[in-house]
Every structure is written in C-alpha cells, then in structure tokens.
Write a protein that holds these residues in place. Structure first.
Motif, mmCIF file in Angstrom:
data_model
loop_
_atom_site.group_PDB
_atom_site.id
_atom_site.type_symbol
_atom_site.label_atom_id
_atom_site.label_comp_id
_atom_site.label_asym_id
_atom_site.label_seq_id
_atom_site.Cartn_x
_atom_site.Cartn_y
_atom_site.Cartn_z
ATOM 1 N N VAL A 90 70.394 -9.655 -0.684
ATOM 2 C CA VAL A 90 69.898 -10.014 0.793
ATOM 3 C C VAL A 90 70.946 -10.002 1.569
ATOM 4 O O VAL A 90 72.121 -11.441 1.510
ATOM 5 N N ARG A 91 71.747 -10.100 2.400
ATOM 6 C CA ARG A 91 72.235 -10.719 4.174
ATOM 7 C C ARG A 91 71.334 -11.542 4.491
ATOM 8 O O ARG A 91 70.888 -11.552 5.232
ATOM 9 N N CYS A 92 72.098 -12.978 4.197
ATOM 10 C CA CYS A 92 71.758 -13.883 5.056
ATOM 11 C C CYS A 92 72.817 -14.911 5.130
ATOM 12 O O CYS A 92 73.693 -15.910 4.451
ATOM 13 N N ASP A 93 73.624 -14.482 6.327
ATOM 14 C CA ASP A 93 73.934 -16.348 7.005
ATOM 15 C C ASP A 93 73.093 -17.513 7.324
ATOM 16 O O ASP A 93 73.582 -18.416 7.962
ATOM 17 N N ALA A 94 71.673 -17.488 7.257
ATOM 18 C CA ALA A 94 71.133 -19.313 8.037
ATOM 19 C C ALA A 94 71.332 -20.400 6.721
ATOM 20 O O ALA A 94 70.862 -21.068 7.210
ATOM 21 N N THR A 95 72.339 -19.948 5.971
ATOM 22 C CA THR A 95 73.009 -21.913 4.496
ATOM 23 C C THR A 95 73.693 -22.909 5.946
ATOM 24 O O THR A 95 74.846 -21.897 6.502
ATOM 25 N N ARG A 96 73.515 -23.634 5.439
ATOM 26 C CA ARG A 96 74.224 -24.181 5.629
ATOM 27 C C ARG A 96 74.662 -25.099 4.416
ATOM 28 O O ARG A 96 74.589 -24.599 3.524
#
Length: 239
Positions: A136-142
C-alpha cells in the motif's frame, strides 16, 4: 485502487508452521512467536506473530510463514495479552529455537514451552494455498507509527488490530509491504490497511471507504496486491 501481479513461487523460500505446547496462558492471553526475521517481528514483541489454539489447546500454532530457504531462523515464544497491552513473558532458556526453512517445503516446527528442544517434520508444499504480498502506498504515518494489514483470515489477524500483520517500508517509503503470506487458494480474502503505533499502543486508524479490499490467492503462485491508502477501486493483472 488495487493492482495484483501473479508470479510463480520460486525456490528461495520455505514455509514454517510454528507449534508450541503451552498451558501457561490466562484468560485474555495468547502465545506469539518472535524471531530474527521481519516476518517474525525482528525480535519486537509488538510485531510478533499471534498463534491460535481454537481446535488444539494446549498446542498453539501459526499459519505457514514464508522465510528464506537455508537461513538459520532463530525464534522464541512469548505470552502476552491478546491485545498486546501487557509486558511479554518470554520462554526462559539459554539461546533460541533454531530452524532452517527448506525451499519448496513446509516445516512443522514443534516444541514445548520453555524447552530448547525442537522437532521438525517436513512436508511437500501442496496446491491448497497461495501467497500474497500486500502493498500500500501510504504517507499518512507519523514518527513511531507503521502500517498494518488486517483481514478475514487468521493469518491476517481475523479483523483484530492487535493481531494485524505489520508492514515495512525501509527501502520503499511511502510504499509499505508485507512478507509473502500463505492463504487458502480460491478464498475471497477481504482486508484493509490500518495505521497505528509500531508497539500497537494506540487506537488504529482504519482506511475510510465502504467495503474492503478483495484478493483471491492462486494455488502455487504469489500475488503482489497493490493499492493506495483509502482507495477501494480494484484492478487485477496476472501473469
């Protein structure tokens, strides 16, 4: 959107089913396996693989886990709360269990809780399962968070965020991916991705769309299932 790519299983991995006889659990606790490979949590209790015992207590077992053939896999079993909200209790013996996966086979690795002795039984891979690598392409993590996959099979945590499978992105951010996960061939696998703290000590953030991602494993093959965070549209391609 989801994109799946099918490829034949190569002889670089072998499956291992981890079994342990353990009656030391209390209500709300479970047994997990953790070890020196990312598919076993890389020695992190928060990423350990949950075992089940619904039909076999006091024997707990994992689903088949694909690991590099020829690698000396070190591992131990731990007991902790099913939701991982407790300090883990580790097996107490010097060293670790050792098993070496064999290409094209599934090993049944069996032991008793707290004993370093291990018994392995080899069997040929049958055509009843297929592998899936979840991407999954996800850049919503901190900082301190990770992406996990959870779904309608015990190998995907049976919809429990505490048992979800951790994905990694060390070489591919913002794309997160799992190790190959063996699932029943022909089964309609439903799943979603969630974001939570790496140690799972937070409420999970679920993808927000109606329904779930769907993928159907193919016997003797590995599917690359790819999607973008929060998108439900599906496109599949096999080769």
């Amino acid at each position: 959107d989801i994109f799946t790519l099918s490829q034949a299983v190569t002889a670089v991995t072998g499956g291992v089913v981890f079994n342990v006889r353990c009656d030391a659990t209390r209500f709300g606790e479970a047994v997990f396996v953790v070890g020196n490979h990312e598919s076993l949590g890389a020695w992190s209790a928060a990423k350990a693989v949950a075992l089940t015992c619904a039909e076999s207590f006091p024997t707990w077992r994992s689903a088949p886990i694909q690991l590099p053939a020829g690698m000396t896999v070190e591992y131990k079993f731990i007991v902790q709360r099913e939701d991982r909200q407790s300090l883990p209790q580790w097996e107490n013996f010097d060293g670790n269990h050792l098993v070496t996966p064999v290409a094209g086979q599934v090993l049944q690795a069996r032991s008793d809780w707290g004993s370093a002795d291990i018994f392995t039984l080899s069997q040929a891979v049958t055509a009843v399962t297929g592998g899936v690598v979840f991407n999954v392409r996800c850049d919503a993590t901190r900082f301190g968070e990770a992406v996990f996959v959870v779904g309608n099979h015990e190998s995907l945590g049976a919809w429990s965020a505490a048992k979800a499978v951790a994905l990694t992105c060390a070489e591919s951010f913002p794309t997160w991916r799992s190790a190959p996960i063996q699932l029943p061939a022909g089964m309609t696998v439903e799943y979603k991705f969630i974001v939570q703290r790496e140690d799972r000590q937070s409420l999970p953030q679920w993808e927000n769309f109606d329904g779930n991602h769907l993928v159907t494993p193919v016997a003797g093959q590995v599917l690359q299932a790819r999607s973008d965070w929060g998108s439900a549209d599906i496109f599949t391609l096999s080769q």
